[in-house]
Design a protein around this motif. Sequence first.
Motif, PDB file in Angstrom:
ATOM      1  N   SER A  42      -8.193  -3.124 -10.139  1.00 44.47           N
ATOM      2  CA  SER A  42      -8.355  -1.672 -10.231  1.00 44.47           C
ATOM      3  C   SER A  42      -9.817  -1.259 -10.060  1.00 44.47           C
ATOM      4  O   SER A  42     -10.121  -0.294  -9.354  1.00 44.47           O
ATOM      5  CB  SER A  42      -7.834  -1.161 -11.578  1.00 44.47           C
ATOM      6  OG  SER A  42      -6.449  -1.379 -11.673  1.00 44.47           O
ATOM      7  N   ASP A  70      -3.889  -0.718  -2.714  1.00 41.28           N
ATOM      8  CA  ASP A  70      -3.646   0.056  -3.942  1.00 41.28           C
ATOM      9  C   ASP A  70      -2.159   0.155  -4.236  1.00 41.28           C
ATOM     10  O   ASP A  70      -1.712  -0.056  -5.363  1.00 41.28           O
ATOM     11  CB  ASP A  70      -4.211   1.471  -3.816  1.00 41.28           C
ATOM     12  CG  ASP A  70      -5.713   1.485  -3.643  1.00 41.28           C
ATOM     13  OD1 ASP A  70      -6.350   0.457  -3.931  1.00 41.28           O
ATOM     14  OD2 ASP A  70      -6.239   2.525  -3.215  1.00 41.28           O
ATOM     15  N   LYS A  71      -1.386   0.505  -3.224  1.00 42.93           N
ATOM     16  CA  LYS A  71       0.059   0.665  -3.413  1.00 42.93           C
ATOM     17  C   LYS A  71       0.719  -0.670  -3.772  1.00 42.93           C
ATOM     18  O   LYS A  71       1.613  -0.717  -4.612  1.00 42.93           O
ATOM     19  CB  LYS A  71       0.692   1.278  -2.172  1.00 42.93           C
ATOM     20  CG  LYS A  71       0.420   2.770  -2.087  1.00 42.93           C
ATOM     21  CD  LYS A  71       0.907   3.353  -0.801  1.00 42.93           C
ATOM     22  CE  LYS A  71       0.578   4.801  -0.608  1.00 42.93           C
ATOM     23  NZ  LYS A  71      -0.625   5.324  -1.176  1.00 42.93           N
ATOM     24  N   VAL A  74      -0.220  -1.291  -7.583  1.00 48.79           N
ATOM     25  CA  VAL A  74       0.419  -0.391  -8.547  1.00 48.79           C
ATOM     26  C   VAL A  74       1.936  -0.523  -8.507  1.00 48.79           C
ATOM     27  O   VAL A  74       2.588  -0.576  -9.552  1.00 48.79           O
ATOM     28  CB  VAL A  74      -0.043   1.069  -8.321  1.00 48.79           C
ATOM     29  CG1 VAL A  74       0.722   2.022  -9.210  1.00 48.79           C
ATOM     30  CG2 VAL A  74      -1.527   1.182  -8.594  1.00 48.79           C
ATOM     31  N   GLU A  99       4.903   7.828  -3.720  1.00 49.35           N
ATOM     32  CA  GLU A  99       3.980   7.103  -2.844  1.00 49.35           C
ATOM     33  C   GLU A  99       4.524   7.020  -1.418  1.00 49.35           C
ATOM     34  O   GLU A  99       3.782   7.183  -0.454  1.00 49.35           O
ATOM     35  CB  GLU A  99       3.698   5.699  -3.395  1.00 49.35           C
ATOM     36  CG  GLU A  99       3.044   5.685  -4.760  1.00 49.35           C
ATOM     37  CD  GLU A  99       1.736   6.457  -4.843  1.00 49.35           C
ATOM     38  OE1 GLU A  99       0.981   6.490  -3.850  1.00 49.35           O
ATOM     39  OE2 GLU A  99       1.468   7.048  -5.902  1.00 49.35           O
ATOM     40  N   LYS A 123      -5.797  12.126  -7.660  1.00 45.51           N
ATOM     41  CA  LYS A 123      -6.797  11.246  -8.275  1.00 45.51           C
ATOM     42  C   LYS A 123      -6.580  11.135  -9.784  1.00 45.51           C
ATOM     43  O   LYS A 123      -6.672  10.043 -10.355  1.00 45.51           O
ATOM     44  CB  LYS A 123      -8.207  11.747  -7.964  1.00 45.51           C
ATOM     45  CG  LYS A 123      -8.582  11.584  -6.507  1.00 45.51           C
ATOM     46  CD  LYS A 123      -9.951  12.155  -6.208  1.00 45.51           C
ATOM     47  CE  LYS A 123     -10.260  12.004  -4.730  1.00 45.51           C
ATOM     48  NZ  LYS A 123     -11.566  12.525  -4.371  1.00 45.51           N
ATOM     49  N   THR A 126      -3.651   8.927 -10.432  1.00 43.00           N
ATOM     50  CA  THR A 126      -3.989   7.514 -10.272  1.00 43.00           C
ATOM     51  C   THR A 126      -4.675   6.967 -11.515  1.00 43.00           C
ATOM     52  O   THR A 126      -4.331   5.875 -11.989  1.00 43.00           O
ATOM     53  CB  THR A 126      -4.887   7.316  -9.030  1.00 43.00           C
ATOM     54  OG1 THR A 126      -4.160   7.759  -7.878  1.00 43.00           O
ATOM     55  CG2 THR A 126      -5.284   5.868  -8.856  1.00 43.00           C
ATOM     56  N   GLN A 129      -2.168   6.714 -14.284  1.00 38.17           N
ATOM     57  CA  GLN A 129      -1.236   5.632 -13.964  1.00 38.17           C
ATOM     58  C   GLN A 129      -1.857   4.270 -14.264  1.00 38.17           C
ATOM     59  O   GLN A 129      -1.189   3.385 -14.819  1.00 38.17           O
ATOM     60  CB  GLN A 129      -0.877   5.741 -12.483  1.00 38.17           C
ATOM     61  CG  GLN A 129       0.433   5.133 -12.109  1.00 38.17           C
ATOM     62  CD  GLN A 129       0.788   5.509 -10.689  1.00 38.17           C
ATOM     63  OE1 GLN A 129       0.026   5.233  -9.755  1.00 38.17           O
ATOM     64  NE2 GLN A 129       1.917   6.139 -10.513  1.00 38.17           N
TER      65      GLN A 129
END
Length: 186
Positions: A42, A70-71, A74, A99, A123, A126, A129
Amino acid sequence: MNLPNKITTFRAILVPFFVFFMVFDKIPGNKWYALGVFIIASFSDLVDGKLARKYNLVTDFGKFMDPLADKLLVCSAMIALCGIGRLYSVVVIILIGREFIISGFRLIAADNGRVIAASMWGKVKTVVQMIMVCFLIADLGAEFGGTVHDVIGWLEAILVVGSTMLAIISLLEYIVKNKDVISTQK
């Protein structure tokens, strides 16, 4: 390959290690290893973006690979948390569905020569999350009893609901702001 792209690639490489530690509970302390990998990955997202912008190292590879990494991270985290009973499947479906929809909008926009930047709502979503995932991995409520357990349980619930609501709000904002992307496609 420049430094931000190497950091992005490193984040993508960390995903299988993260999943390994999340899934194999026979390893003593597996959740702490998973949490460590997740936190490192992260923070690498924050670092690669700042470096790319500060030193003008933005590349097509980075534009493609950074959101993909990133996807992967997460979505893997949420699926793994669902698999171990820490996150409801309906929440995972909403968060991952958002997403996919946003990615679809961005692909259509890119095909039309437009770039859809991340919004403030996106943002904030994110950040919430990422914090939610960290709390759910750590499962601190299981470590403590009594009032601490209750407080942590409430905090986790607030993070899950907040993350879900922010995902919905940011999705609606993307759709409203970019609805012309669908109508103006080639």
